[in-house]
Design a protein around this motif. Structure first.
Motif, PDB file in Angstrom:
ATOM      1  N   HIS A 267       0.353 -16.343  -1.149  1.00 48.60           N
ATOM      2  CA  HIS A 267       0.477 -16.423   0.318  1.00 48.60           C
ATOM      3  C   HIS A 267       1.384 -17.567   0.766  1.00 48.60           C
TER       4      HIS A 267
ATOM      5  N   ALA B  28       5.568  -6.257  -0.025  1.00 54.71           N
ATOM      6  CA  ALA B  28       5.963  -5.820   1.330  1.00 54.71           C
ATOM      7  C   ALA B  28       5.153  -6.485   2.436  1.00 54.71           C
TER       8      ALA B  28
ATOM      9  N   ARG C  14      -7.957  -6.524   9.558  1.00 57.32           N
ATOM     10  CA  ARG C  14      -8.489  -6.466   8.189  1.00 57.32           C
ATOM     11  C   ARG C  14      -9.549  -7.536   7.972  1.00 57.32           C
TER      12      ARG C  14
HETATM   13  N1  T4K Z   1      -2.921 -12.983  -5.213  1.00 54.89           N
HETATM   14  C1  T4K Z   1      -3.200 -12.949  -3.900  1.00 54.89           C
HETATM   15  C2  T4K Z   1      -3.949 -14.078  -3.301  1.00 54.89           C
HETATM   16  C3  T4K Z   1      -2.761 -11.870  -3.108  1.00 54.89           C
HETATM   17  O1  T4K Z   1      -3.053 -11.834  -1.790  1.00 54.89           O
HETATM   18  C4  T4K Z   1      -2.046 -10.827  -3.716  1.00 54.89           C
HETATM   19  C5  T4K Z   1      -1.627  -9.680  -2.937  1.00 54.89           C
HETATM   20  C6  T4K Z   1      -1.767 -10.913  -5.096  1.00 54.89           C
HETATM   21  C7  T4K Z   1      -2.232 -12.014  -5.816  1.00 54.89           C
HETATM   22  C8  T4K Z   1      -1.005  -9.845  -5.830  1.00 54.89           C
HETATM   23  O2  T4K Z   1       0.305  -9.751  -5.351  1.00 54.89           O
HETATM   24  P1  T4K Z   1       1.191  -8.431  -5.669  1.00 54.89           P
HETATM   25  O3  T4K Z   1       0.927  -8.017  -7.080  1.00 54.89           O
HETATM   26  O4  T4K Z   1       0.749  -7.370  -4.671  1.00 54.89           O
HETATM   27  O5  T4K Z   1       2.602  -8.896  -5.454  1.00 54.89           O
HETATM   28  C9  T4K Z   1      -2.288  -6.010   0.457  1.00 54.89           C
HETATM   29  C10 T4K Z   1      -1.139  -6.084  -0.514  1.00 54.89           C
HETATM   30  O6  T4K Z   1      -0.946  -4.840  -1.170  1.00 54.89           O
HETATM   31  C11 T4K Z   1      -1.324  -7.164  -1.537  1.00 54.89           C
HETATM   32  O7  T4K Z   1      -0.062  -7.390  -2.113  1.00 54.89           O
HETATM   33  C12 T4K Z   1      -1.771  -8.456  -0.857  1.00 54.89           C
HETATM   34  N2  T4K Z   1      -2.068  -9.504  -1.783  1.00 54.89           N
HETATM   35  C13 T4K Z   1      -3.016  -8.200  -0.039  1.00 54.89           C
HETATM   36  C14 T4K Z   1      -3.498  -9.436   0.664  1.00 54.89           C
HETATM   37  O8  T4K Z   1      -2.699  -7.230   0.943  1.00 54.89           O
HETATM   38  P2  T4K Z   1      -4.106  -4.169   0.742  1.00 54.89           P
HETATM   39  O9  T4K Z   1      -5.108  -3.575  -0.141  1.00 54.89           O
HETATM   40  O10 T4K Z   1      -4.557  -4.773   2.008  1.00 54.89           O
HETATM   41  O11 T4K Z   1      -2.877  -3.167   0.989  1.00 54.89           O
HETATM   42  P3  T4K Z   1      -2.708  -2.038   2.088  1.00 54.89           P
HETATM   43  O12 T4K Z   1      -2.005  -0.913   1.439  1.00 54.89           O
HETATM   44  O13 T4K Z   1      -3.998  -1.780   2.770  1.00 54.89           O
HETATM   45  O14 T4K Z   1      -1.663  -2.671   3.098  1.00 54.89           O
HETATM   46  C15 T4K Z   1      -2.013  -3.723   3.968  1.00 54.89           C
HETATM   47  C16 T4K Z   1      -1.444  -3.463   5.340  1.00 54.89           C
HETATM   48  O15 T4K Z   1      -0.035  -3.550   5.319  1.00 54.89           O
HETATM   49  C17 T4K Z   1      -1.801  -2.130   5.944  1.00 54.89           C
HETATM   50  O16 T4K Z   1      -2.312  -2.369   7.226  1.00 54.89           O
HETATM   51  C18 T4K Z   1      -0.493  -1.375   6.058  1.00 54.89           C
HETATM   52  C19 T4K Z   1       0.577  -2.444   5.993  1.00 54.89           C
HETATM   53  N3  T4K Z   1       1.755  -2.021   5.230  1.00 54.89           N
HETATM   54  C20 T4K Z   1       1.666  -1.985   3.874  1.00 54.89           C
HETATM   55  C21 T4K Z   1       2.743  -1.600   3.124  1.00 54.89           C
HETATM   56  C22 T4K Z   1       2.650  -1.557   1.628  1.00 54.89           C
HETATM   57  C23 T4K Z   1       2.913  -1.666   5.879  1.00 54.89           C
HETATM   58  O17 T4K Z   1       2.959  -1.687   7.122  1.00 54.89           O
HETATM   59  N4  T4K Z   1       4.005  -1.313   5.142  1.00 54.89           N
HETATM   60  C24 T4K Z   1       3.981  -1.279   3.779  1.00 54.89           C
HETATM   61  O18 T4K Z   1       5.013  -0.987   3.144  1.00 54.89           O
HETATM   62  O19 T4K Z   1      -3.372  -5.296  -0.115  1.00 54.89           O
END
Ligand code: T4K
Length: 420
Positions: A176, A200, A329
């Motif tokens: 973050h 993203a 969220r």
């Molecule tokens: N360590 C920490 C502390 C983290 O917070 C994260 C990732 C990681 C490690 C791992 O990093 P990466 O391997 O991902 O680089 C989301 C993200 O997918 C995740 O990367 C992030 N943390 C986490 C805090 O948030 P979800 O389960 O909330 O994803 P999702 O699909 O529900 O999307 C979140 C919101 O974003 C939705 O409201 C829709 C919006 N969105 C999402 C995408 C992908 C968009 O508007 N456009 C998009 O392209 O995890």
């Protein structure tokens, strides 16, 4: 979208949703499209798409310069970057981490047979509590992985001191915290290594992506080898590795986004101030502040809802916002230790993390970023204020509506069974 002033305006009570188009947390920021497309055209002309291409190398150099770090190793995402950093540091046995984090922090250890040991957090900073860490150290402990949650730094000095005294490695999940500082020093330069996410949903993104930053030549060399199957040259595999490479389109996105970084931060800061002005003085709601003396990306707008002090539950508020098409969220509910595979593992049965468990029932994260405008924030805040001001009445009305719905469905069930 209009601001809401009467209970009947709320969509959950039959009003029109405030937003025709869904408002999301984590909407990606996008830099100059023409510049991005020009870069993508170049890489197509070059026919060099991945495997440490020129854009990846440029991005690594620029990120290292920005952070003031010796090495930046770009990766396909932060989860793989964490896994590789863990191996490059030689972590094994047990590693102490917070449970209040995205599950990738824990999985990156568990995935490679290392036991994540969950420690509680400091309820004010939301980051791992050094006192709990110290108590959890055993002969199997090889390191600590702190998480700079919301971009606010861990107590890095205390964690470094504990690591020094016990001969442990110190890794930070800085997913973050890109472009944030601690005591004026950039995050990315602490501990043995730090890992950024460029997913993203982060304020700076490469579609998917991440990076390890470190001062250590040894860790950097190992991480580069591990990222590329252990190849040290053509046909020369010198160790176990995986595929953690960032591709050139992602790097093109990253280079382009870097050129707009100040704009992204300025918009997030403006949004944060606007939210704060409207939500900071509501009794029972703690608005999470950022230290204005530090650099910060202001990517997360975080509320702590004290259900005892206000007469509406956090999850009810979430439901009200979702009905308005505001997809707030509740990160990081319910905490990693309450998720699989940890929850069912007897190893974790006795784990009690009161501060984490309380916080996961309180957090509400609201939308920000360059797709969120002043009028959006006014509308979101009006819904939050309205729901909280009439918490008891709203809750009673919704409970009674739910009870009637259950009754109707039970009667329908009886009638259908009767017909048969
Ligand atoms: N360590 C920490 C502390 C983290 O917070 C994260 C990732 C990681 C490690 C791992 O990093 P990466 O391997 O991902 O680089 C989301 C993200 O997918 C995740 O990367 C992030 N943390 C986490 C805090 O948030 P979800 O389960 O909330 O994803 P999702 O699909 O529900 O999307 C979140 C919101 O974003 C939705 O409201 C829709 C919006 N969105 C999402 C995408 C992908 C968009 O508007 N456009 C998009 O392209 O995890």
């Amino acid at each position: 979208m209009n601001e809401k002033t009467h209970l009947e305006d709320l969509a959950i009570l039959g009003g029109m949703p405030a937003f025709a188009e869904t408002l999301h947390v984590g909407r990606p920021n996008i830099g100059d499209r023409d510049v991005l497309f020009a870069r993508i055209n170049d890489l197509l002309d070059r026919r060099w798409f991945t495997n440490n291409g020129p854009y990846v190398q440029q991005l690594e150099q620029r990120v290292a310069d920005l952070i003031g770090a010796k090495h930046c190793i770009a990766m396909c995402n932060a989860t793989i970057a964490l896994e590789i950093a863990i191996r490059a540091l030689g972590l094994k046995g047990e590693v102490l981490i917070p449970s209040f984090t995205f599950v990738a922090t824990a999985h990156s250890l568990q995935w490679q047979g290392i036991t994540p040991v969950f420690c509680d957090i400091d309820p004010i900073s939301h980051t791992i509590d050094p006192e709990q860490v110290e108590r959890a150290i055993t002969s199997r402990t090889s390191g600590i992985m702190g998480v700079h949650v919301w971009g606010r730094p861990c107590n890095v000095e205390a964690l470094a001191e504990i690591c020094g005294r016990h001969g442990l490695k110190l890794l930070f999940d800085a997913a973050h915290a890109f472009c944030c500082t601690h005591r004026g020093r950039m995050i990315g330069t602490f501990g043995d290594a730090e890992v950024f996410s460029f997913h993203a949903t982060k304020f700076f993104n490469t579609f998917e992506g991440g990076a390890i930053v470190t001062e250590s030549d040894e860790v950097a060399d190992k991480a580069r080898l591990m990222r590329n199957f252990g190849f040290a040259g053509h046909d020369n595999v010198v160790q176990l590795g995986t595929n953690g490479k960032m591709n050139e389109v992602s790097a093109a996105m990253g280079l382009t986004s870097l050129e707009s970084l100040d704009d992204f931060i300025a918009v997030n800061h403006r949004n944060y101030q606007q939210y704060r002005k409207q939500l900071q003085n509501i009794p029972g709601v703690r608005f999470l502040n950022y230290d204005e003396n530090e650099k910060c990306n202001y990517q997360y707008i975080v509320l702590e809802i004290d259900e005892k002090a206000i007469e509406i539950k956090r999850d009810r508020l979430l439901q009200i916002l979702w009905d308005e098409n505001v997809m707030a969220r509740r990160y990081f509910h319910p905490g990693c230790h309450m998720m699989e595979p940890y929850r069912s593992d007897p190893l974790y049965t006795a784990v009690k993390l009161p501060a984490t468990e309380k916080l996961t029932r309180q957090i509400l994260v609201l939308p920000t970023g360059t797709s969120v405008e002043e009028a959006h924030i006014n509308a979101v805040c009006s819904i939050v204020r309205l729901a909280i001001a009439h918490g008891r009445e709203l809750d009673a009305r919704l409970q009674s509506a739910e009870a009637s719905a259950v009754m109707r469905s039970a009667q329908g069930h009886v009638a259908i069974s009767g017909d048969a």
